[in-house]
Design an enzyme around this catalytic site. Structure first.
Site, PDB file in Angstrom:
ATOM      1  N   ASP A   1     -18.855 -10.666  38.317  1.00 45.87           N
ATOM      2  CA  ASP A   1     -18.597 -10.886  39.750  1.00 45.87           C
ATOM      3  C   ASP A   1     -17.622 -12.034  39.989  1.00 45.87           C
ATOM      4  O   ASP A   1     -16.643 -11.888  40.713  1.00 45.87           O
ATOM      5  CB  ASP A   1     -19.900 -11.246  40.495  1.00 45.87           C
ATOM      6  CG  ASP A   1     -20.799 -10.041  40.708  1.00 45.87           C
ATOM      7  OD1 ASP A   1     -20.306  -8.896  40.652  1.00 45.87           O
ATOM      8  OD2 ASP A   1     -22.005 -10.256  40.934  1.00 45.87           O
TER       9      ASP A   1
ATOM     10  N   ARG B   1     -29.140 -23.867  42.920  1.00 45.52           N
ATOM     11  CA  ARG B   1     -28.016 -23.504  43.794  1.00 45.52           C
ATOM     12  C   ARG B   1     -27.496 -24.699  44.582  1.00 45.52           C
ATOM     13  O   ARG B   1     -26.292 -24.833  44.819  1.00 45.52           O
ATOM     14  CB  ARG B   1     -28.415 -22.397  44.774  1.00 45.52           C
ATOM     15  CG  ARG B   1     -28.810 -21.077  44.139  1.00 45.52           C
ATOM     16  CD  ARG B   1     -27.883 -20.667  43.040  1.00 45.52           C
ATOM     17  NE  ARG B   1     -28.120 -19.296  42.579  1.00 45.52           N
ATOM     18  CZ  ARG B   1     -27.669 -18.808  41.455  1.00 45.52           C
ATOM     19  NH1 ARG B   1     -26.967 -19.581  40.633  1.00 45.52           N
ATOM     20  NH2 ARG B   1     -27.907 -17.564  41.114  1.00 45.52           N
TER      21      ARG B   1
ATOM     22  N   ASP C   1     -29.562 -16.412  47.751  1.00 46.48           N
ATOM     23  CA  ASP C   1     -28.627 -17.400  47.216  1.00 46.48           C
ATOM     24  C   ASP C   1     -27.511 -17.743  48.192  1.00 46.48           C
ATOM     25  O   ASP C   1     -27.062 -18.885  48.263  1.00 46.48           O
ATOM     26  CB  ASP C   1     -28.038 -16.907  45.892  1.00 46.48           C
ATOM     27  CG  ASP C   1     -28.990 -17.131  44.734  1.00 46.48           C
ATOM     28  OD1 ASP C   1     -29.831 -18.048  44.826  1.00 46.48           O
ATOM     29  OD2 ASP C   1     -28.891 -16.397  43.733  1.00 46.48           O
TER      30      ASP C   1
ATOM     31  N   SER D   1     -30.045  -8.070  35.970  1.00 47.39           N
ATOM     32  CA  SER D   1     -29.339  -9.192  36.547  1.00 47.39           C
ATOM     33  C   SER D   1     -30.153 -10.426  36.175  1.00 47.39           C
ATOM     34  O   SER D   1     -31.300 -10.568  36.584  1.00 47.39           O
ATOM     35  CB  SER D   1     -29.266  -9.022  38.072  1.00 47.39           C
ATOM     36  OG  SER D   1     -28.938 -10.264  38.649  1.00 47.39           O
TER      37      SER D   1
HETATM   38  N1  ARG Z   1     -35.489 -14.196  43.860  1.00 45.79           N
HETATM   39  C1  ARG Z   1     -35.138 -15.454  43.293  1.00 45.79           C
HETATM   40  C2  ARG Z   1     -34.554 -16.363  44.326  1.00 45.79           C
HETATM   41  O1  ARG Z   1     -34.164 -15.937  45.360  1.00 45.79           O
HETATM   42  C3  ARG Z   1     -34.300 -15.335  42.054  1.00 45.79           C
HETATM   43  C4  ARG Z   1     -32.978 -14.639  42.186  1.00 45.79           C
HETATM   44  C5  ARG Z   1     -32.391 -14.562  40.842  1.00 45.79           C
HETATM   45  N2  ARG Z   1     -31.180 -13.823  40.751  1.00 45.79           N
HETATM   46  C6  ARG Z   1     -30.938 -12.942  39.786  1.00 45.79           C
HETATM   47  N3  ARG Z   1     -29.776 -12.379  39.756  1.00 45.79           N
HETATM   48  N4  ARG Z   1     -31.802 -12.601  38.894  1.00 45.79           N
HETATM   49  O2  ARG Z   1     -34.487 -17.546  44.108  1.00 45.79           O
END
Ligand code: ARG
Length: 398
Positions: A12, A92, A121, A171
């Site tokens: 990405d 993040r 995110d 992912s």
């Molecule tokens: N659901 C979690 C969050 O919003 C983790 C997201 C992780 N992303 C991934 N591509 N696995 O913090």
């Protein structure tokens, strides 16, 4: 236009470099923050330049992540919806801050991230950018372009980008505090996560013999394991492997995203599982019943704020002030046993312990004056007595 992009090195964000050049005629500066993901950072840099970045930064953020974000999460026993140690979420804010800092120093007029428009995110990145670089344009290519993964690969090919990534069916987002897995067959909440997708949490055939582990805390922060003092980021890395080899730390749950979608999430977080369990146990030895009960609410709210992109809300700092006050006495040790997929607390001690053996003991020597119990006990049910007398006529039965 000049844009600083939060760059992971994945498909990405690599495609984003080219796309930012074409769509916004931008000079792209890539920023990668090492927060404990197992990445070949030289390869990441090579990819950034191959895709056309004019400059690349690699920031070692592991110590800051542990000290500033994870240590707070431990003190807050942070588990969103009681399960998820908010590992991706915490990282993040730090990544976005580093990007904002470099964007400012490099005289950028834009910042960019690779988040989709369906997840959490984007909220964390956008909030951080809005706080630190409110004057800059925020660009989220993936949210804007609407390409599927195959279309991204096709786009990359057509622009002469070599796409030699090993395509995972999942992912995956990893940092010190946890490893998140989504997509692939995990999108069916009935299908169990395959062992080969896991890195730390081992299957029963590979479990180690049972062992004891002692975690020492100072003011709510773990400082030593089995008597050996170490930096928190190092401790977490060690515990991820050590506890994972006993099958500990797998979290598989249905999570409510901020936008209102339910998502099946799989996490590996052995260190978080061990440290939060130990921390919570020690708190029970040193905090009052009312402080413990109230702190549970604070913990839930803290976890929600972190999850929901609201790290910079003044409430988060106010809650941290409350938490810090409670942690003044959370010093001591917790003895645990790791055994065949189970994590058992086996003992705890603290110089601030308010446990009194002298008072609680069943032996005759207790200093406790049991005669006082009679009056206390009679008054304790006073409300129940008054109410049942007043409603006797209404109630049937008895
Ligand atoms: N659901 C979690 C969050 O919003 C983790 C997201 C992780 N992303 C991934 N591509 N696995 O913090």
């Amino acid at each position: 236009m000049r844009v600083a992009l939060a760059y992971s090195g994945g498909l990405d964000t690599t495609v984003s470099i080219k796309w930012l050049q074409e769509k916004y005629n931008a000079e792209v500066i890539t920023v990668t923050v090492d927060i404990g993901q197992p990445e070949d950072f030289e390869e990441v840099e090579r990819r950034a330049y191959a895709a056309g970045a004019i400059k690349h930064y690699l920031i070692d953020g592991k110590a800051r992540f542990a000290e500033e974000f994870v240590s707070r999460a431990i003190r807050a026993n942070a588990l969103y919806q009681g399960e998820y140690p908010v590992s991706t979420a915490l990282a993040r804010y730090q990544i976005a801050e580093e990007v904002a800092k470099i964007a400012r120093a490099e005289g950028c007029d834009g910042v960019a991230h690779g988040c989709t428009g369906k997840g959490n995110d984007q909220l964390r990145f956008d909030a951080t950018f809005a706080v630190f670089v409110p004057d800059m344009k925020v660009i989220a290519p993936v949210r804007e372009w609407g390409m599927s993964r195959d279309e991204e690969i096709e786009y990359a090919r057509s622009r002469g980008l070599k796409i030699d990534f090993v395509k995972s069916r999942f992912s995956i987002d990893e940092n010190l505090w946890g490893r998140s897995l989504e997509a692939g067959e995990l999108e069916d909440p009935w299908i169990e996560p395959p062992w080969e997708a896991l890195k730390f949490v081992r299957p029963p055939a590979e479990w180690r013999d049972a062992e004891e582990l002692v975690v020492e805390f100072e003011r709510g922060v773990p400082v030593a394991v089995d008597g050996e003092r170490m930096r928190l980021d190092v401790m977490i890395q060690q515990l991820n492997f050590r506890a994972g080899r006993h099958g500990l730390g797998l979290i598989d749950h249905i999570e409510d995203r901020v936008i209102g979608l339910k998502s099946r999430e799989v996490y590996e977080a052995p260190a978080a599982t061990v440290l939060i369990r130990a921390h919570r146990d020690l708190e029970k030895l040193v905090l009052s019943r009312r402080a413990l009960a109230f702190k549970r609410h604070v913990e839930d709210e803290w976890s929600w704020l972190v999850y929901a992109g609201l790290w910079y809300d003044p409430l988060r700092e106010a809650l941290d002030a409350f938490i810090d006050e409670t942690q003044r006495y959370v010093t001591g040790e917790v003895r645990m046993r790791l055994e065949k997929g189970a994590l058992l607390v086996r003992g705890r001690r603290s110089p601030y312990s308010v446990y009194s053996e002298e008072l609680i003991t069943y032996s005759a020597a207790s200093r406790f004056d049991q005669r006082a119990g009679e009056a206390f006990s009679r008054i304790w049910s006073l409300e129940s007595q008054i109410f049942s007398r007043a409603r006797r006529g209404v109630r049937s039965g008895l």
